[in-house]
Design a protein around this motif. Structure first.
Motif, PDB file in Angstrom:
ATOM      1  N   PHE A 149     -33.761 -10.649 -21.133  1.00 18.42           N
ATOM      2  CA  PHE A 149     -35.012 -10.916 -21.843  1.00 18.42           C
ATOM      3  C   PHE A 149     -35.783  -9.622 -22.068  1.00 18.42           C
ATOM      4  O   PHE A 149     -36.033  -8.854 -21.131  1.00 18.42           O
ATOM      5  CB  PHE A 149     -35.898 -11.879 -21.055  1.00 18.42           C
ATOM      6  CG  PHE A 149     -35.426 -13.304 -21.060  1.00 18.42           C
ATOM      7  CD1 PHE A 149     -35.410 -14.039 -22.234  1.00 18.42           C
ATOM      8  CD2 PHE A 149     -35.000 -13.905 -19.890  1.00 18.42           C
ATOM      9  CE1 PHE A 149     -34.984 -15.357 -22.245  1.00 18.42           C
ATOM     10  CE2 PHE A 149     -34.564 -15.222 -19.883  1.00 18.42           C
ATOM     11  CZ  PHE A 149     -34.556 -15.950 -21.067  1.00 18.42           C
ATOM     12  N   ASP A 150     -36.159  -9.392 -23.308  1.00 16.90           N
ATOM     13  CA  ASP A 150     -37.083  -8.317 -23.655  1.00 16.90           C
ATOM     14  C   ASP A 150     -38.427  -8.611 -22.986  1.00 16.90           C
ATOM     15  O   ASP A 150     -38.993  -9.694 -23.159  1.00 16.90           O
ATOM     16  CB  ASP A 150     -37.230  -8.280 -25.184  1.00 16.90           C
ATOM     17  CG  ASP A 150     -38.032  -7.095 -25.683  1.00 16.90           C
ATOM     18  OD1 ASP A 150     -38.768  -6.483 -24.885  1.00 16.90           O
ATOM     19  OD2 ASP A 150     -37.937  -6.803 -26.888  1.00 16.90           O
ATOM     20  N   ALA A 151     -38.927  -7.662 -22.192  1.00 15.36           N
ATOM     21  CA  ALA A 151     -40.220  -7.832 -21.516  1.00 15.36           C
ATOM     22  C   ALA A 151     -41.197  -6.740 -21.932  1.00 15.36           C
ATOM     23  O   ALA A 151     -42.138  -6.416 -21.196  1.00 15.36           O
ATOM     24  CB  ALA A 151     -40.031  -7.826 -19.998  1.00 15.36           C
ATOM     25  N   SER A 152     -40.979  -6.158 -23.106  1.00 22.50           N
ATOM     26  CA  SER A 152     -41.860  -5.100 -23.593  1.00 22.50           C
ATOM     27  C   SER A 152     -43.211  -5.672 -23.996  1.00 22.50           C
ATOM     28  O   SER A 152     -43.404  -6.891 -24.055  1.00 22.50           O
ATOM     29  CB  SER A 152     -41.204  -4.385 -24.774  1.00 22.50           C
ATOM     30  OG  SER A 152     -40.963  -5.296 -25.838  1.00 22.50           O
ATOM     31  N   GLY A 153     -44.148  -4.788 -24.284  1.00 22.38           N
ATOM     32  CA  GLY A 153     -45.511  -5.218 -24.572  1.00 22.38           C
ATOM     33  C   GLY A 153     -45.627  -6.188 -25.725  1.00 22.38           C
ATOM     34  O   GLY A 153     -46.450  -7.110 -25.699  1.00 22.38           O
ATOM     35  N   SER A 154     -44.803  -6.021 -26.752  1.00 21.80           N
ATOM     36  CA  SER A 154     -44.893  -6.888 -27.922  1.00 21.80           C
ATOM     37  C   SER A 154     -44.456  -8.323 -27.638  1.00 21.80           C
ATOM     38  O   SER A 154     -44.721  -9.228 -28.422  1.00 21.80           O
ATOM     39  CB  SER A 154     -44.034  -6.316 -29.058  1.00 21.80           C
ATOM     40  OG  SER A 154     -42.677  -6.195 -28.650  1.00 21.80           O
ATOM     41  N   MET A 155     -43.787  -8.535 -26.496  1.00 22.36           N
ATOM     42  CA  MET A 155     -43.315  -9.870 -26.133  1.00 22.36           C
ATOM     43  C   MET A 155     -44.339 -10.669 -25.345  1.00 22.36           C
ATOM     44  O   MET A 155     -44.115 -11.850 -25.037  1.00 22.36           O
ATOM     45  CB  MET A 155     -42.033  -9.761 -25.295  1.00 22.36           C
ATOM     46  CG  MET A 155     -40.790  -9.355 -26.059  1.00 22.36           C
ATOM     47  SD  MET A 155     -40.081 -10.725 -27.011  1.00 22.36           S
ATOM     48  CE  MET A 155     -39.566 -11.853 -25.694  1.00 22.36           C
ATOM     49  N   ALA A 156     -45.452 -10.070 -24.978  1.00 26.89           N
ATOM     50  CA  ALA A 156     -46.419 -10.709 -24.081  1.00 26.89           C
ATOM     51  C   ALA A 156     -46.868 -12.074 -24.588  1.00 26.89           C
ATOM     52  O   ALA A 156     -47.020 -13.030 -23.807  1.00 26.89           O
ATOM     53  CB  ALA A 156     -47.627  -9.797 -23.873  1.00 26.89           C
ATOM     54  N   GLY A 157     -47.096 -12.188 -25.895  1.00 28.01           N
ATOM     55  CA  GLY A 157     -47.539 -13.460 -26.452  1.00 28.01           C
ATOM     56  C   GLY A 157     -46.508 -14.563 -26.285  1.00 28.01           C
ATOM     57  O   GLY A 157     -46.850 -15.712 -26.005  1.00 28.01           O
ATOM     58  N   LEU A 158     -45.212 -14.221 -26.441  1.00 29.89           N
ATOM     59  CA  LEU A 158     -44.157 -15.219 -26.295  1.00 29.89           C
ATOM     60  C   LEU A 158     -44.005 -15.662 -24.841  1.00 29.89           C
ATOM     61  O   LEU A 158     -43.611 -16.793 -24.572  1.00 29.89           O
ATOM     62  CB  LEU A 158     -42.831 -14.660 -26.810  1.00 29.89           C
ATOM     63  CG  LEU A 158     -42.784 -14.344 -28.316  1.00 29.89           C
ATOM     64  CD1 LEU A 158     -41.455 -13.719 -28.693  1.00 29.89           C
ATOM     65  CD2 LEU A 158     -43.021 -15.605 -29.142  1.00 29.89           C
ATOM     66  N   TYR A 159     -44.319 -14.780 -23.906  1.00 26.46           N
ATOM     67  CA  TYR A 159     -44.321 -15.178 -22.495  1.00 26.46           C
ATOM     68  C   TYR A 159     -45.500 -16.100 -22.197  1.00 26.46           C
ATOM     69  O   TYR A 159     -45.347 -17.138 -21.550  1.00 26.46           O
ATOM     70  CB  TYR A 159     -44.377 -13.947 -21.591  1.00 26.46           C
ATOM     71  CG  TYR A 159     -43.051 -13.261 -21.399  1.00 26.46           C
ATOM     72  CD1 TYR A 159     -42.181 -13.646 -20.392  1.00 26.46           C
ATOM     73  CD2 TYR A 159     -42.661 -12.218 -22.227  1.00 26.46           C
ATOM     74  CE1 TYR A 159     -40.957 -13.022 -20.204  1.00 26.46           C
ATOM     75  CE2 TYR A 159     -41.438 -11.583 -22.061  1.00 26.46           C
ATOM     76  CZ  TYR A 159     -40.586 -11.989 -21.047  1.00 26.46           C
ATOM     77  OH  TYR A 159     -39.371 -11.378 -20.874  1.00 26.46           O
ATOM     78  N   SER A 160     -46.687 -15.728 -22.671  1.00 23.77           N
ATOM     79  CA  SER A 160     -47.884 -16.515 -22.349  1.00 23.77           C
ATOM     80  C   SER A 160     -47.851 -17.898 -23.000  1.00 23.77           C
ATOM     81  O   SER A 160     -48.405 -18.860 -22.454  1.00 23.77           O
ATOM     82  CB  SER A 160     -49.147 -15.764 -22.792  1.00 23.77           C
ATOM     83  OG  SER A 160     -49.157 -15.579 -24.209  1.00 23.77           O
ATOM     84  N   LYS A 161     -47.180 -18.037 -24.137  1.00 19.84           N
ATOM     85  CA  LYS A 161     -47.083 -19.337 -24.810  1.00 19.84           C
ATOM     86  C   LYS A 161     -45.985 -20.226 -24.232  1.00 19.84           C
ATOM     87  O   LYS A 161     -45.854 -21.384 -24.632  1.00 19.84           O
ATOM     88  CB  LYS A 161     -46.812 -19.131 -26.302  1.00 19.84           C
ATOM     89  CG  LYS A 161     -47.951 -18.466 -27.062  1.00 19.84           C
ATOM     90  CD  LYS A 161     -47.533 -18.214 -28.505  1.00 19.84           C
ATOM     91  CE  LYS A 161     -48.629 -17.482 -29.273  1.00 19.84           C
ATOM     92  NZ  LYS A 161     -48.195 -17.174 -30.668  1.00 19.84           N
ATOM     93  N   GLY A 162     -45.208 -19.703 -23.312  1.00 21.53           N
ATOM     94  CA  GLY A 162     -44.122 -20.490 -22.729  1.00 21.53           C
ATOM     95  C   GLY A 162     -42.841 -20.460 -23.538  1.00 21.53           C
ATOM     96  O   GLY A 162     -41.874 -21.145 -23.188  1.00 21.53           O
ATOM     97  N   THR A 163     -42.806 -19.667 -24.627  1.00 22.59           N
ATOM     98  CA  THR A 163     -41.614 -19.615 -25.476  1.00 22.59           C
ATOM     99  C   THR A 163     -40.414 -19.080 -24.705  1.00 22.59           C
ATOM    100  O   THR A 163     -39.290 -19.599 -24.843  1.00 22.59           O
ATOM    101  CB  THR A 163     -41.878 -18.733 -26.711  1.00 22.59           C
ATOM    102  OG1 THR A 163     -43.013 -19.251 -27.427  1.00 22.59           O
ATOM    103  CG2 THR A 163     -40.676 -18.709 -27.627  1.00 22.59           C
TER     104      THR A 163
END
Length: 344
Positions: A149-163
């Motif tokens: 899983f990409d965990a870079s800064g641009s992915m933060a929204g997809l983590y917080s939304k549960g995606t």
């Protein structure tokens, strides 16, 4: 008979749904006993079709898990009807006095448990995976399954939304069906990478929330993209630490783009094309995916060892279509790997 149950929970931790029959009637004569659970994510159908001489059943329960409520199918039966059912919940039931009290009381009927069924989201997804595996004619294939899983800064929204959690659950179902020991190996990467704990299907709840290395946790992984570092570690695990020449490795690699190491990634794929390891890259987040989109035609490889699919909105694609696309190129690589002696 259709029944609808409404439950309002405050301090209640669990609500059980039961059914009993009067007289000598048993559930073997009851047809179409089905529980339907409706939620924002769709419907879950649990059909009780394996009851025999039971006159009482614990059908299912809704239970509190952290701040949410979960559904679990139970299917536990009692031959003796209401009395043993009540006693299983700690309720004492007094015996009625009868005119034949002088006679020896018959032995209590033996409790016969129906096979317990724990129906989870992963169980439902596994059925979809099985359909795709059968279509691809690889339903008997066992492989080591990993996800990155990409965990870079641009992915933060997809983590917080549960995606990312939902993506993880759908991949975990693949591992539950295909992996040789039912485990999914997990990596996260940004500027640095983290090899996380492997996970089985019964530990899927909130796995990403519990494991995702946020910037202030585990020293942080940074905000950039360093695909080569994590790719080298994946290869190290499966070719150096745990080599298998009889077991393919299937790696699903999620990224939202922002990729700059085109030459290094290309060289890694060329070098690893002689290993029994297949890379399935998945673009999420409606971004520019760079070199990942060109992997199918990357020259210089021993065999084609990578595929790419774009899922700009992961939640908009149904499970069957997702698995058909995830597993589209793996069987082709599998045949080539066997033909070229990469797999024994």
């Amino acid at each position: 008979m259709n029944s609808v149950f409404f439950c309002w929970f405050s301090s209640i931790e669990k609500c059980s749904f039961t059914a009993t029959l009067e007289g000598d009637t048993t559930f073997s004569s009851v047809q179409g006993l089905t529980i339907i659970v409706k939620s924002d994510q769709g419907e879950v159908h649990y059909e009780v079709n394996d009851a025999a001489e039971e006159r009482a059943l614990v059908l299912a329960e809704v239970y509190r898990y952290q701040s949410k409520f979960k559904f679990r199918a139970i299917g536990r039966g009692f031959n003796g009807g209401l009395k043993p059912l009540a006693e299983s919940f700690g309720v004492e039931v007094e015996e009625e006095e009868s005119s034949s009290s002088q006679q020896a009381k018959p032995q209590p009927e033996a409790e016969r448990p129906v096979q317990k069924i724990s129906l989870t989201k992963i169980d439902l997804l596994k059925k979809k995976v099985a359909i795709s595996l059968e279509k691809k004619k690889i339903q008997q294939v066992k492989a080591r399954v990993a996800v990155v899983f990409d965990a870079s800064g641009s992915m933060a929204g997809l983590y917080s939304k549960g995606t990312v959690q939902r993506a993880f659950e759908r991949v975990l179902a693949v591992a539950a069906c295909m992996d040789d020991n039912g485990e999914l190996d997990v990596w996260f990467f940004a500027s640095k990478f983290m090899r996380a704990a492997s996970v089985r299907e019964h530990d899927f709840e909130d796995y990403i929330q519990r494991t995702y290395p946020r910037p202030k946790m585990f020293g942080g992984l940074g905000v950039g993209n360093n695909e080569p570092a994590v790719m080298h570690d994946v290869i190290k695990k499966y070719t150096k630490e745990e080599p298998r020449d009889d077991m393919p490795t299937y790696v699903i690699f999620f990224s939202d783009g922002g990729i700059f190491e085109d030459k290094k990634i290309s060289n890694i794929l060329i070098d690893s094309s002689k290993q029994n390891l297949f890379w399935q890259f998945v673009g999420i987040g409606n971004a520019k995916y760079g070199i990942l989109q060109k992997l199918d035609t990357l020259p210089g490889r021993f065999i084609d060892n990578a595929g790419f699919i774009s899922l700009d909105d992961l939640d908009q694609i149904d499970d069957e279509e997702l698995y058909n696309r995830l597993l589209h190129e793996f069987p082709v690589w599998l045949s080539a790997a066997k033909a070229h002696g990469l797999l024994k």
